[in-house]
Design a protein around this motif. Sequence first.
Motif, PDB file in Angstrom:
ATOM      1  N   LEU A 102      -2.116  -1.781  -5.684  1.00 27.56           N
ATOM      2  CA  LEU A 102      -0.929  -1.466  -4.902  1.00 27.56           C
ATOM      3  C   LEU A 102      -0.662   0.026  -5.045  1.00 27.56           C
ATOM      4  O   LEU A 102      -0.356   0.510  -6.138  1.00 27.56           O
ATOM      5  N   GLU A 103      -0.803   0.756  -3.958  1.00 27.26           N
ATOM      6  CA  GLU A 103      -0.588   2.199  -3.995  1.00 27.26           C
ATOM      7  C   GLU A 103       0.823   2.518  -3.534  1.00 27.26           C
ATOM      8  O   GLU A 103       1.269   2.057  -2.479  1.00 27.26           O
ATOM      9  N   ILE A 104       1.525   3.301  -4.340  1.00 29.42           N
ATOM     10  CA  ILE A 104       2.873   3.759  -4.028  1.00 29.42           C
ATOM     11  C   ILE A 104       2.823   5.277  -3.958  1.00 29.42           C
ATOM     12  O   ILE A 104       2.462   5.950  -4.939  1.00 29.42           O
ATOM     13  N   SER A 105       3.159   5.830  -2.798  1.00 32.65           N
ATOM     14  CA  SER A 105       3.096   7.274  -2.606  1.00 32.65           C
ATOM     15  C   SER A 105       4.267   7.714  -1.741  1.00 32.65           C
ATOM     16  O   SER A 105       5.009   6.894  -1.194  1.00 32.65           O
ATOM     17  N   GLY A 106       4.433   9.028  -1.633  1.00 31.80           N
ATOM     18  CA  GLY A 106       5.518   9.568  -0.823  1.00 31.80           C
ATOM     19  C   GLY A 106       6.539  10.311  -1.665  1.00 31.80           C
ATOM     20  O   GLY A 106       6.473  10.309  -2.906  1.00 31.80           O
ATOM     21  N   PRO A 107       7.504  10.956  -1.030  1.00 25.51           N
ATOM     22  CA  PRO A 107       8.476  11.796  -1.751  1.00 25.51           C
ATOM     23  C   PRO A 107       9.233  11.073  -2.852  1.00 25.51           C
ATOM     24  O   PRO A 107       9.580  11.684  -3.875  1.00 25.51           O
ATOM     25  N   ASP A 108       9.546   9.785  -2.660  1.00 27.63           N
ATOM     26  CA  ASP A 108      10.325   9.040  -3.654  1.00 27.63           C
ATOM     27  C   ASP A 108       9.449   8.180  -4.571  1.00 27.63           C
ATOM     28  O   ASP A 108       9.972   7.317  -5.283  1.00 27.63           O
ATOM     29  N   ALA A 109       8.146   8.414  -4.570  1.00 30.03           N
ATOM     30  CA  ALA A 109       7.246   7.503  -5.278  1.00 30.03           C
ATOM     31  C   ALA A 109       7.534   7.455  -6.772  1.00 30.03           C
ATOM     32  O   ALA A 109       7.519   6.370  -7.374  1.00 30.03           O
ATOM     33  N   PHE A 110       7.790   8.592  -7.399  1.00 36.82           N
ATOM     34  CA  PHE A 110       8.050   8.564  -8.841  1.00 36.82           C
ATOM     35  C   PHE A 110       9.311   7.767  -9.149  1.00 36.82           C
ATOM     36  O   PHE A 110       9.295   6.860  -9.986  1.00 36.82           O
ATOM     37  N   ASP A 111      10.411   8.100  -8.483  1.00 38.21           N
ATOM     38  CA  ASP A 111      11.672   7.430  -8.781  1.00 38.21           C
ATOM     39  C   ASP A 111      11.601   5.937  -8.446  1.00 38.21           C
ATOM     40  O   ASP A 111      12.134   5.102  -9.186  1.00 38.21           O
ATOM     41  N   PHE A 112      10.939   5.595  -7.354  1.00 39.84           N
ATOM     42  CA  PHE A 112      10.837   4.189  -6.977  1.00 39.84           C
ATOM     43  C   PHE A 112      10.005   3.412  -7.991  1.00 39.84           C
ATOM     44  O   PHE A 112      10.408   2.330  -8.440  1.00 39.84           O
ATOM     45  N   THR A 113       8.860   3.953  -8.374  1.00 32.21           N
ATOM     46  CA  THR A 113       8.000   3.265  -9.338  1.00 32.21           C
ATOM     47  C   THR A 113       8.687   3.168 -10.691  1.00 32.21           C
ATOM     48  O   THR A 113       8.586   2.141 -11.389  1.00 32.21           O
ATOM     49  N   ASN A 114       9.410   4.208 -11.078  1.00 34.07           N
ATOM     50  CA  ASN A 114      10.141   4.187 -12.341  1.00 34.07           C
ATOM     51  C   ASN A 114      11.219   3.112 -12.337  1.00 34.07           C
ATOM     52  O   ASN A 114      11.559   2.542 -13.375  1.00 34.07           O
ATOM     53  N   MET A 115      11.748   2.814 -11.161  1.00 36.21           N
ATOM     54  CA  MET A 115      12.762   1.773 -11.018  1.00 36.21           C
ATOM     55  C   MET A 115      12.157   0.359 -11.101  1.00 36.21           C
ATOM     56  O   MET A 115      12.826  -0.600 -11.482  1.00 36.21           O
ATOM     57  N   ASP A 178      12.016   6.534   0.442  1.00 37.75           N
ATOM     58  CA  ASP A 178      11.026   7.250   1.242  1.00 37.75           C
ATOM     59  C   ASP A 178       9.673   7.159   0.540  1.00 37.75           C
ATOM     60  O   ASP A 178       9.213   8.085  -0.129  1.00 37.75           O
ATOM     61  N   VAL A 179       9.052   5.993   0.688  1.00 38.95           N
ATOM     62  CA  VAL A 179       7.771   5.741   0.032  1.00 38.95           C
ATOM     63  C   VAL A 179       6.859   5.006   0.998  1.00 38.95           C
ATOM     64  O   VAL A 179       7.311   4.327   1.930  1.00 38.95           O
ATOM     65  N   HIS A 180       5.569   5.139   0.747  1.00 39.34           N
ATOM     66  CA  HIS A 180       4.575   4.311   1.439  1.00 39.34           C
ATOM     67  C   HIS A 180       4.010   3.332   0.423  1.00 39.34           C
ATOM     68  O   HIS A 180       3.580   3.733  -0.668  1.00 39.34           O
ATOM     69  N   ILE A 181       4.009   2.055   0.776  1.00 34.99           N
ATOM     70  CA  ILE A 181       3.518   0.999  -0.110  1.00 34.99           C
ATOM     71  C   ILE A 181       2.421   0.244   0.628  1.00 34.99           C
ATOM     72  O   ILE A 181       2.650  -0.291   1.712  1.00 34.99           O
ATOM     73  N   GLY A 182       1.244   0.213   0.057  1.00 31.61           N
ATOM     74  CA  GLY A 182       0.136  -0.474   0.703  1.00 31.61           C
ATOM     75  C   GLY A 182      -0.972  -0.768  -0.281  1.00 31.61           C
ATOM     76  O   GLY A 182      -0.970  -0.283  -1.414  1.00 31.61           O
ATOM     77  N   GLU A 183      -1.905  -1.574   0.153  1.00 30.05           N
ATOM     78  CA  GLU A 183      -3.052  -1.907  -0.678  1.00 30.05           C
ATOM     79  C   GLU A 183      -4.166  -0.898  -0.416  1.00 30.05           C
ATOM     80  O   GLU A 183      -4.655  -0.779   0.709  1.00 30.05           O
ATOM     81  N   ALA A 184      -4.555  -0.177  -1.448  1.00 31.08           N
ATOM     82  CA  ALA A 184      -5.612   0.817  -1.301  1.00 31.08           C
ATOM     83  C   ALA A 184      -6.963   0.120  -1.157  1.00 31.08           C
ATOM     84  O   ALA A 184      -7.180  -0.975  -1.681  1.00 31.08           O
ATOM     85  N   ASP A 185      -7.885   0.771  -0.440  1.00 29.04           N
ATOM     86  CA  ASP A 185      -9.252   0.249  -0.316  1.00 29.04           C
ATOM     87  C   ASP A 185     -10.012   0.616  -1.584  1.00 29.04           C
ATOM     88  O   ASP A 185     -10.922   1.451  -1.594  1.00 29.04           O
ATOM     89  N   VAL A 186      -9.596  -0.025  -2.658  1.00 29.85           N
ATOM     90  CA  VAL A 186     -10.103   0.277  -4.005  1.00 29.85           C
ATOM     91  C   VAL A 186     -10.352  -1.048  -4.711  1.00 29.85           C
ATOM     92  O   VAL A 186      -9.538  -1.974  -4.605  1.00 29.85           O
ATOM     93  N   ALA A 187     -11.463  -1.146  -5.416  1.00 36.13           N
ATOM     94  CA  ALA A 187     -11.767  -2.374  -6.161  1.00 36.13           C
ATOM     95  C   ALA A 187     -12.414  -1.997  -7.487  1.00 36.13           C
ATOM     96  O   ALA A 187     -13.377  -1.229  -7.515  1.00 36.13           O
ATOM     97  N   PRO A 188     -11.905  -2.541  -8.588  1.00 36.43           N
ATOM     98  CA  PRO A 188     -12.463  -2.197  -9.887  1.00 36.43           C
ATOM     99  C   PRO A 188     -13.581  -3.134 -10.337  1.00 36.43           C
ATOM    100  O   PRO A 188     -13.615  -4.315  -9.982  1.00 36.43           O
TER     101      PRO A 188
END
Length: 423
Positions: A102-115, A178-188
């Motif tokens: 789950l990728e969280i990015s954008g101007p509010d990404a830090f504060d949103f993820t911290n929440m 103000d965030v973008h939330i989506g599934e990255a094309d990433v697989a571990p």
Amino acid sequence: MTDAMNTAFDTRVGAAFDSGASSGLGTAPAPNGAGTDGAPAVLLYTRLRKSPYFWKSRAAGAAMYSVYNHTYHPRHYGDPVGEYWALLQGVTLWDVGVERQLEISGPDAFDFTNMLIPRDLSKCDVGQCKYVFVTAPDGGIINDPVLLRLEENRFWLSLADSDVRLWALGLAHAGGWDVHIGEADVAPLQVQGPLAKDVVRDLFGDEVLEVPYYRLREFTVDGMRVVVSRTGYSGEIGYELYLRDASRDAERLWDAVWEAGRPHGMRPIGPCHMRRIEAGMLAYGCDITLDTNPLEVGYDYHWMVDLDQEADFVGKAALARAREEGVSRLMVGLEIGGEPLGTYNDGSMIEPYAVLDTAGRTVGTVTSACRSPRLERNIGLAMVPVGLSGTGTAVTVRTPDGIRDAGVVDKPFVDPRKETPKR
């Protein structure tokens, strides 16, 4: 089905369990229910998702699947005990593409993820990883991902088995973030075991050995971009390889890792529950759920649940009340007597076991249990009343084959200071 088709079906389904029994699994309760003719299979069809490594892990001999994050997940390759020893003594390759990023990015990404989480992300550097909980308003655990901080305002949550994307989208919409939330094309993929360093060095070069424990760095191999973190779900030395553009490059990365691992005796395995139970590591959906909170499961530490941080987070008030009032139950380690249990991922523990007090009353639950091959004892994680959580407390456990004596012991059962994965 015709009789011939039934016979063929039973032969295919039973093969995985036959190979398990030859490894010592035959002493465990019959997989998926004693008294049945064979065992039910997991249907492979179009509705459920496949890991980008699905066809590679299947070609490698995956013998049993479960469903994790709506995705088929190989649980073992026919010999869970052999896989356990390969993890402890050599090097293993795990298809963990089910861990959606789950990728969280954008101007509010830090504060949103911290929440979203109880840990204080101001203490998480770019290039650092953290094991975190995602908590609900009542303090319950929604998920327990590894968080990777790739940039100042870009995070990946490597998810356990629950729908955090929907939760995060709802919170972001309701709060106007103000965030973008989506599934990255990433697989571990995971490379785990004492020879893991040799494999990743052959794959990425000497520089990969400079990545500290719970840190990450990006590498390129044969044109593929891979974020390598010094993490894993094994309690052993290990790395996770987060492949970008996974829908395009997954099979090429699997082949590259396999070729690098071949000289070191690499073996494909599923997540080794015997080893993670030894390490006291939690599994979402059994040990932890929405109905448990971090204080109950033994993560009431300032580094994991930081109630002193200035920032608010979902569930902070509820967890502060729980800390002040105290919890009524705790997760403990148990040693369980009797005949050897199974490996947990072999279908031998379909339901939790009841924990009984000395009066025979049900007072708790064994959430996951197995036979530890090296300890030669049955061990498990159990949620019990605080009054029965002290080391040395005697209880009994109701298993499918009867009542067994058990006792509370310290956990983790092995390597209590977790020094092994830091080597």
